[in-house]
Write a protein that holds these residues in place. Sequence first.
Motif, PDB file in Angstrom:
ATOM      1  N   ALA A  12      35.168  -3.340  83.459  1.00  0.00           N
ATOM      2  CA  ALA A  12      34.531  -3.063  84.743  1.00  0.00           C
ATOM      3  C   ALA A  12      33.156  -2.453  84.505  1.00  0.00           C
ATOM      4  N   ALA A  13      32.276  -2.655  85.456  1.00  0.00           N
ATOM      5  CA  ALA A  13      30.921  -2.090  85.406  1.00  0.00           C
ATOM      6  C   ALA A  13      30.655  -1.358  86.713  1.00  0.00           C
ATOM      7  N   SER A  14      29.649  -0.521  86.722  1.00  0.00           N
ATOM      8  CA  SER A  14      29.307   0.254  87.917  1.00  0.00           C
ATOM      9  C   SER A  14      29.172  -0.626  89.152  1.00  0.00           C
ATOM     10  N   GLY A  15      28.594  -1.803  88.993  1.00  0.00           N
ATOM     11  CA  GLY A  15      28.406  -2.707  90.123  1.00  0.00           C
ATOM     12  C   GLY A  15      29.699  -3.245  90.711  1.00  0.00           C
ATOM     13  N   ASP A  16      30.833  -3.015  90.039  1.00  0.00           N
ATOM     14  CA  ASP A  16      32.126  -3.483  90.542  1.00  0.00           C
ATOM     15  C   ASP A  16      32.791  -2.474  91.470  1.00  0.00           C
ATOM     16  N   ALA A  17      32.238  -1.270  91.558  1.00  0.00           N
ATOM     17  CA  ALA A  17      32.894  -0.196  92.309  1.00  0.00           C
ATOM     18  C   ALA A  17      33.135  -0.555  93.773  1.00  0.00           C
ATOM     19  N   LEU A  60      39.596  -2.778  83.571  1.00  0.00           N
ATOM     20  CA  LEU A  60      39.222  -4.189  83.545  1.00  0.00           C
ATOM     21  C   LEU A  60      39.162  -4.776  84.943  1.00  0.00           C
ATOM     22  N   VAL A  61      38.352  -5.801  85.099  1.00  0.00           N
ATOM     23  CA  VAL A  61      38.303  -6.570  86.337  1.00  0.00           C
ATOM     24  C   VAL A  61      38.477  -8.049  86.016  1.00  0.00           C
ATOM     25  N   MET A  62      38.968  -8.785  86.987  1.00  0.00           N
ATOM     26  CA  MET A  62      39.006 -10.243  86.876  1.00  0.00           C
ATOM     27  C   MET A  62      38.010 -10.796  87.875  1.00  0.00           C
ATOM     28  N   ARG A  63      37.149 -11.675  87.383  1.00  0.00           N
ATOM     29  CA  ARG A  63      36.132 -12.321  88.213  1.00  0.00           C
ATOM     30  C   ARG A  63      36.396 -13.818  88.288  1.00  0.00           C
ATOM     31  N   GLY A  73      42.535  -3.683  86.861  1.00  0.00           N
ATOM     32  CA  GLY A  73      43.643  -3.001  86.211  1.00  0.00           C
ATOM     33  C   GLY A  73      43.104  -1.967  85.247  1.00  0.00           C
ATOM     34  N   PHE A  74      43.864  -0.925  85.074  1.00  0.00           N
ATOM     35  CA  PHE A  74      43.437   0.116  84.141  1.00  0.00           C
ATOM     36  C   PHE A  74      44.646   0.852  83.598  1.00  0.00           C
TER      37      PHE A  74
END
Length: 181
Positions: A12-17, A60-63, A73-74
């Motif tokens: 995940a990145a900040s832009g995913d918040a 983690l994120v799924m794109r 998920g984390f």
Amino acid sequence: MTMTGQLTICDAASGDAAAIAEIYAHYVLEGTATFETEPPDVAESERRMRELMKDGYPFLVMRDDEDRVLGFGFAQRYGPRAGYRYSVETTIYVHQDSLGRGIGSALLQAVVNACEARGFRQAFAVIAASEPASVVLHARAGFLPVGTLTAAGWKHGQWIDVFLMQRRLGDGNETLPDQKG
């Protein structure tokens, strides 16, 4: 980074918040998968994500192929005491419009793999009894039932039991761990 057809799992990145906050808000407001009752805003979601990653846990994120976040998920430390430092609690949330596409399974496996790579030895899932699909998801990923906490939570006017499930990571308790702080 892991590819699953047209879907990608990555850190995940900040832009995913914002997407994470939106996905989670649905479960906070409409469901019983979490016992939180006020959804965190974007800033709080980003703070939580950053904190976990800073502490060495995967987030983690799924794109999809259009870069939309379909789920996240984390893992986090299972308990606050030092003796729990090799054990994690896993968490997976999938956007309500993306359920049934294998996203939760792929994210859970990626979180498990990331935890094993970091030297964690046990993973726990703390699942509201009102979420049978989550129990099945975790069972398919090798988690075994270890107990039930009767009426552990209260939300939406009802008492909710909590199922505990556990999965060995890597060598589990078969070998001594590398010493972590």
